[in-house]
Design an enzyme around this catalytic site. Structure first.
Site, PDB file in Angstrom:
ATOM      1  N   PRO A 389       0.817  -1.206   0.000  1.00 54.27           N
ATOM      2  CA  PRO A 389       0.000   0.000   0.000  1.00 54.27           C
ATOM      3  C   PRO A 389       0.859   1.268   0.000  1.00 54.27           C
ATOM      4  CG  PRO A 389      -0.428  -1.379   1.941  1.00 54.27           C
ATOM      5  CD  PRO A 389       0.656  -2.026   1.197  1.00 54.27           C
ATOM      6  N   PRO A 390       0.251   2.439  -0.241  1.00 57.48           N
ATOM      7  CA  PRO A 390       1.012   3.681  -0.284  1.00 57.48           C
ATOM      8  C   PRO A 390       1.659   3.998   1.055  1.00 57.48           C
ATOM      9  CG  PRO A 390      -1.212   4.003  -1.140  1.00 57.48           C
ATOM     10  CD  PRO A 390      -1.168   2.639  -0.555  1.00 57.48           C
ATOM     11  N   GLY A 391       2.825   4.595   0.989  1.00 63.45           N
ATOM     12  CA  GLY A 391       3.458   5.128   2.189  1.00 63.45           C
ATOM     13  C   GLY A 391       4.103   4.092   3.080  1.00 63.45           C
ATOM     14  N   VAL A 392       4.364   2.871   2.581  1.00 63.67           N
ATOM     15  CA  VAL A 392       5.006   1.871   3.429  1.00 63.67           C
ATOM     16  C   VAL A 392       6.516   1.853   3.213  1.00 63.67           C
ATOM     17  CG1 VAL A 392       3.030   0.355   3.688  1.00 63.67           C
ATOM     18  CG2 VAL A 392       4.544   0.073   1.735  1.00 63.67           C
ATOM     19  N   GLY A 393       7.013   2.723   2.313  1.00 64.01           N
ATOM     20  CA  GLY A 393       8.459   2.823   2.179  1.00 64.01           C
ATOM     21  C   GLY A 393       9.042   2.163   0.946  1.00 64.01           C
ATOM     22  N   LYS A 394       8.238   1.938  -0.083  1.00 66.19           N
ATOM     23  CA  LYS A 394       8.759   1.293  -1.286  1.00 66.19           C
ATOM     24  C   LYS A 394       9.792   2.191  -1.974  1.00 66.19           C
ATOM     25  CE  LYS A 394       4.646   0.872  -3.055  1.00 66.19           C
ATOM     26  NZ  LYS A 394       3.862   1.447  -1.967  1.00 66.19           N
ATOM     27  N   THR A 395       9.374   3.438  -2.230  1.00 61.48           N
ATOM     28  CA  THR A 395      10.295   4.338  -2.906  1.00 61.48           C
ATOM     29  C   THR A 395      11.523   4.589  -2.048  1.00 61.48           C
ATOM     30  OG1 THR A 395       8.419   5.386  -3.968  1.00 61.48           O
ATOM     31  CG2 THR A 395      10.490   6.581  -4.018  1.00 61.48           C
ATOM     32  N   SER A 712     -14.371 -13.059  -0.598  1.00 62.54           N
ATOM     33  CA  SER A 712     -13.955 -13.265   0.785  1.00 62.54           C
ATOM     34  C   SER A 712     -14.951 -12.714   1.799  1.00 62.54           C
ATOM     35  CB  SER A 712     -12.573 -12.669   1.028  1.00 62.54           C
ATOM     36  OG  SER A 712     -12.649 -11.283   1.016  1.00 62.54           O
ATOM     37  N   LYS A 755      -5.444  -7.725   6.127  1.00 60.73           N
ATOM     38  CA  LYS A 755      -6.766  -7.728   6.746  1.00 60.73           C
ATOM     39  C   LYS A 755      -6.647  -7.718   8.265  1.00 60.73           C
ATOM     40  CE  LYS A 755      -9.215  -9.917   2.954  1.00 60.73           C
ATOM     41  NZ  LYS A 755      -9.781 -11.159   2.455  1.00 60.73           N
TER      42      LYS A 755
HETATM   43  N1  LIG Z   1      10.073   1.467   7.904  1.00 60.36           N
HETATM   44  C1  LIG Z   1      10.241   2.777   7.740  1.00 60.36           C
HETATM   45  N2  LIG Z   1      11.135   3.440   8.454  1.00 60.36           N
HETATM   46  C2  LIG Z   1      11.304   4.750   8.291  1.00 60.36           C
HETATM   47  N3  LIG Z   1      10.623   5.517   7.439  1.00 60.36           N
HETATM   48  C3  LIG Z   1       9.702   4.915   6.693  1.00 60.36           C
HETATM   49  C4  LIG Z   1       9.468   3.524   6.803  1.00 60.36           C
HETATM   50  N4  LIG Z   1       8.492   3.199   5.927  1.00 60.36           N
HETATM   51  C5  LIG Z   1       8.154   4.336   5.293  1.00 60.36           C
HETATM   52  N5  LIG Z   1       8.868   5.378   5.735  1.00 60.36           N
HETATM   53  C6  LIG Z   1       8.773   6.763   5.304  1.00 60.36           C
HETATM   54  O1  LIG Z   1       7.457   7.016   4.857  1.00 60.36           O
HETATM   55  C7  LIG Z   1       7.451   7.903   3.760  1.00 60.36           C
HETATM   56  C8  LIG Z   1       6.674   7.334   2.632  1.00 60.36           C
HETATM   57  O2  LIG Z   1       7.350   6.254   2.032  1.00 60.36           O
HETATM   58  P1  LIG Z   1       7.495   6.046   0.469  1.00 60.36           P
HETATM   59  O3  LIG Z   1       7.410   7.330  -0.262  1.00 60.36           O
HETATM   60  O4  LIG Z   1       8.675   5.204   0.239  1.00 60.36           O
HETATM   61  O5  LIG Z   1       6.176   5.231   0.219  1.00 60.36           O
HETATM   62  P2  LIG Z   1       5.807   4.310  -1.028  1.00 60.36           P
HETATM   63  O6  LIG Z   1       5.670   2.955  -0.483  1.00 60.36           O
HETATM   64  O7  LIG Z   1       6.751   4.534  -2.126  1.00 60.36           O
HETATM   65  O8  LIG Z   1       4.357   4.827  -1.351  1.00 60.36           O
HETATM   66  P3  LIG Z   1       3.637   4.990  -2.798  1.00 60.36           P
HETATM   67  O9  LIG Z   1       3.048   3.663  -3.139  1.00 60.36           O
HETATM   68  O10 LIG Z   1       2.560   5.972  -2.506  1.00 60.36           O
HETATM   69  O11 LIG Z   1       4.671   5.464  -3.750  1.00 60.36           O
HETATM   70  C9  LIG Z   1       8.894   8.140   3.396  1.00 60.36           C
HETATM   71  O12 LIG Z   1       9.269   9.374   3.905  1.00 60.36           O
HETATM   72  C10 LIG Z   1       9.617   7.012   4.075  1.00 60.36           C
HETATM   73  O13 LIG Z   1      10.918   7.372   4.422  1.00 60.36           O
HETATM   74 MG   LIG Z   2       6.509   5.597  -3.992  1.00 61.87          MG
END
Ligand SMILES: Nc1ncnc2c1ncn2[C@@H]1O[C@H](COP(=O)(O)OP(=O)(O)OP(=O)(O)O)[C@@H](O)[C@H]1O
Ligand SMILES: [Mg+2]
Length: 817
Positions: A389-395, A712, A755
């Site tokens: 999902p968004p914002g979990v740190g992929k990028t 589900s 879930k």
């Molecule tokens: N485990 C973690 N530890 C520290 N910071 C985290 C962690 N997970 C996410 N972040 C921080 O959360 C912010 C959002 O992460 P990121 O942009 O990588 O999301 P994403 O998974 O790429 O989302 P999207 O799918 O929307 O592109 C970043 O600033 C990132 O550093």
């Molecule tokens: Mg991203």
């Protein structure tokens, strides 16, 4: 003067020269008398199609129609003025009273003219307004009894002021118009009397006949002046704008001409002075740049060929800039490989830990990947794909990998890319063509040994008319082919094998199959509240403090406050909103510190309402009140898991099943299956089977705007129905997921981690999961396992047993009544 005509279907006359006749009493141009005398207050009427004659105006009316000619002759004979009326329907040939405006102008005929083409004209001068009282029959021409409308003689300062303004504006317009006859200016300056001025301007205005007629019918002078002032003001605006546009166009043309002439002169001067022109020097420079670029042989040959073409071309030629741009692309691409620094695995581990909290399994996998690359640099390593999902740190994981390997980082967003050319570029034959986004980002990072993140592979558009972007991407990612990747624009191979590709996606299913096969998928399901607290405490707080320019001593946030932000102000799998809300808190503090009202702030949970406003999310479980017929399901969505409520209601009817809430086909089918199961188990559940034909069942899944699908929710629908029909409410802090079969089995489902995390976020205490999902237990974060009671169910009957509260004792279940 205006060439408007009353009638233009006049048969050509044989008479060639222009004849001027002054009408004399008793001698009309063609004489035939009228027997009945015309009453004193009557006028001979001439209908006109598209001219409004104002008092004082002179105008040649074309007299073509038989009746008009008769009217003109009779007027001349009797020495009476004509009454000119505008047709309200210009297309009618023989207008009757209903086709005319009933207000017009009396006109005296100054003379008759026959033009060389044989048209007869009566040159008329407008005299006074009149209003028709009644039309008279029995004459060979049109006649009507009329009442003249006199212009009021009194002139007050209001009227004079307006008249002054009118004259000024009219003169201003004349100045803005090109080629205005001098007589017009002098006529306008010399006209006397406000009414005459108004009529003169009205007559000259460039507006339609209907608008002029409206002015003619405005008997009140002040109103007429106001209307004219409006019209003139508008006209002035329009003229000014169009003059400005003219001026600007002319300027740019002049400027271009000037530059051209100057350039030509410069050439001549340079020749005279014996100085080689600049172009030659530039081309010689390019030759050196090609040598320095260390291109592969084939590319270098191509570059020199293009340079030759450039030399032969005049600099002003349209193609020159195209060839020049192409050469620039060739020259600025990173052809040479940078020596790949040896990867320091211990260092890489440190960097990954520095940047990200938790994610142990993922970091371990990344390190394995790096180790293999280190030991076997030429080996074909798999392509990592982070899914979550968004914002979990992929990028940000991708950026860490770049840091850990000492490479530069570049990003290409594939979301919404529909056209193969966006990836592979357009051929050079297209005007304005460019390389695709892979080559573009390599030019930007200036090295081909970089980490290139392909974001949103799951949102890649489907292939269609413009070629399939996925197949272009396949070629990019395929280690067998990508050392000779051919961009359409470059038309020479570029070696992509040194690029470390990493993909990201929110959903796995929509990634095109062949692409998915090439990738090693790494799932990031989202964080528990405790993990978010740690991420917030260790990373986000420091980052947001720095972003607002605050020092750690100036502002602190308590754990309680962070937890409150996580629970009450955000509802997400990742931490992006958490970071944003922390930023909001710090900005608020920064304002107070900058104002000087405080020097140090410690934010506690109690302060949040004042800073962030009322809490945005309630514990959703509260919504599942103790009413029979409501069950809480668990859903998987691209943005992480979510809970959803299944509501069922029953009403008198004929056994129909109504489904609402934007349910997809699969979900509808599982609702039907659930109902069939309930019917089959009526006896067991204590439901009167005869009730089924006498009632309709309605199942609704709120948040109706979001489409929902998948099998589900089967268990949850079944439980909601069982609860409705037995009158036993579902326990409020319990959520469930699972597919059902018609035999009453509970089948396994996907997305267990997401879930379960969603259930935890929503404040659920017990979750029912399909027994066959036990193998996923290990993947569920320990925190969730500790906090939640997990019930494994294999049959729907177990689900009913666990989920439904005991039947209320005194009231019988309504279904068995
Ligand atoms: N485990 C973690 N530890 C520290 N910071 C985290 C962690 N997970 C996410 N972040 C921080 O959360 C912010 C959002 O992460 P990121 O942009 O990588 O999301 P994403 O998974 O790429 O989302 P999207 O799918 O929307 O592109 C970043 O600033 C990132 O550093
Ligand atoms: Mg991203």
């Amino acid at each position: 003067m205006n060439e408007e005509t009353i009638v233009n279907n006049d048969p050509a006359s044989a008479d060639a020269g222009t004849r001027v006749e002054t009408p004399a009493p008793g001698s009309p141009p063609t004489g035939e008398g009228v027997s009945r005398p015309l009453p004193d207050d009557a006028l001979i009427i001439v209908p006109v199609r598209n001219v409004v004659l104002f008092p004082g105006m002179v105008f040649p009316l074309t007299v073509g129609r038989e009746r008009s000619r008769a009217a003109a002759h009779e007027a001349a004979r009797l020495e009476r003025p004509l009454g000119v009326l505008l047709q309200s329907k210009p297309d009618v040939d023989q207008p009757g009273p209903q086709d005319l405006h009933w207000v017009g102008t009396t006109a005296t005929v100054l003379r008759y003219i026959t033009t060389p083409d044989g048209t007869h004209h009566a040159v008329c001068q407008g005299v006074s307004r009149f209003r028709v009282l009644e039309f008279l029959d029995g004459y060979p021409f049109m006649a009507a009894r009329v009442q003249l409308v006199a212009e009021s003689a009194s002139v007050d300062p209001d009227i004079e002021g307006r008249a002054h303004n009118l004259k000024q504006r009219a003169l201003e317009i004349l100045q803005l118009l090109p080629q205005v006859p001098a007589e017009l200016v002098s006529a306008l300056s010399s006209v006397e009397g406000p009414a005459q001025l108004a009529d003169l301007i009205a007559g000259l205005m460039d507006i339609g006949p209907e608008e002029k007629q409206a002015l003619l019918e405005m008997f009140d002078l002040k109103a007429r002046q106001d209307r004219l002032l409006d019209l003139l003001a508008h006209r002035i605006e329009v003229l000014k704008v169009s003059r400005d546009i003219d001026a600007r166009t002319k300027e740019s043309i002049d400027d271009r001409n000037r530059k051209h002439v100057l350039r030509e002169q410069m050439r001549t001067i340079q020749k005279e002075l014996g100085e080689g022109d600049e172009g030659a020097a530039e081309i010689a420079g390019l030759d050196q740049v090609i040598t320095d670029a260390k291109m592969p042989e084939e590319v270098e040959k191509q570059a020199r060929k293009e340079l030759k073409r450039l030399e032969r071309m005049p600099e002003g030629a349209g193609e020159y800039s195209m060839v020049r741009t192409y050469l620039d692309w060739l020259l600025e691409l990173p052809w040479a490989a940078d020596p790949d620094g040896a990867i320091d695995i211990a260092g890489a581990r440190r960097i990954l830990d520095d940047d990200h909290y938790g994610l142990e399994k993922i970091k371990k996998r990344i390190l394995e990947y790096l180790a293999v690359r280190k030991l076997n640099p030429s080996g074909k390593s798999p392509i990592l794909c982070f899914v979550g999902p968004p914002g979990v740190g992929k990028t940000s994981l991708g950026q860490s990998i770049a840091r850990a390997t000492g490479r530069k980082f570049a990003r290409v967003s594939l979301g919404g890319v529909h056209d193969e050319a966006e990836i592979r570029g357009h051929r050079r034959t297209y005007i304005g063509s460019l390389p695709g986004n892979i080559i573009q980002s390599l030019r930007k990072v200036e090295t081909r040994n970089c980490v290139l993140m392909l974001d949103e592979v799951d949102k890649l558009g489907a292939g269609g008319f413009h070629g399939d972007p996925a197949s272009a991407l396949l070629e990019v990612l395929d280690p067998e082919q990508n050392s000779t990747f051919r961009d359409n624009y470059l038309a020479v191979p570029f070696d992509l094998s040194g690029v470390m590709f990493i993909c990201t996606a929110n959903v796995l299913d929509t990634i095109p199959g062949p692409l998915r096969d090439r990738m090693e998928v790494i799932q990031l399901p989202g964080y528990t509240a405790q993990e978010k607290l740690q991420i917030g405490r260790r990373y986000l707080v420091a980052r947001q403090l720095a972003a607002t320019g605050l020092h750690a001593e100036q502002c602190g946030v308590s754990d309680g406050a962070l937890m409150a932000i996580i629970d009450d102000y955000t509802r997400e799998a990742g931490v992006r909103n958490l970071e944003r809300e922390i930023g909001n808190v710090f900005r608020n503090v920064a304002v107070r510190i900058a104002e000087g009202s405080v020097v140090q702030v410690q934010v506690a949970a109690g302060d949040l309402a004042a800073i962030l406003g009322p809490r945005k999310f309630e514990a959703e479980v509260a919504m599942a009140s103790g009413v029979p017929g409501v069950a809480t399901g668990l859903a998987w969505t691209p943005v992480g898991g979510d809970i959803l409520f299944i509501e069922a209601a029953r009403m008198p009817g004929t056994g129909k099943l109504i489904l609402t809430g934007q349910l997809g086909e699969v979900m509808k089918e599982s609702a039907q299956a659930a109902l069939s199961l309930i019917k089959a188990r009526s006896a067991q559940l204590g439901i009167d089977p005869h009730n089924h034909e006498k009632s309709d069942i309605h199942i609704h899944v709120p948040a109706g705007a979001t489409p929902k699908d998948g099998p589900s929710a089967g268990v949850a629908i079944f439980v909601a129905l069982a609860s409705l029909l037995t009158g036993r409410p579902v326990k409020s802090d319990l959520a469930m997921t699972g597919e059902i079969s018609l035999r009453g089995l509970v089948l396994p489902i996907g997305g267990v981690k997401e879930k379960v995390l969603a259930a935890l976020r929503a404040g659920i205490r017990t979750v029912m999961l399909p027994g066959r999902n036990r193998r996923d237990l290990e993947e569920i974060p320990a925190e969730a396992r500790d906090k939640l009671e997990i019930l494994w169910i294999d049959r729907v009957d177990d689900a009913v047993g666990h989920a439904l509260a005991a039947a209320p004792r005194e009231t019988k279940p309504p279904a068995s009544a």
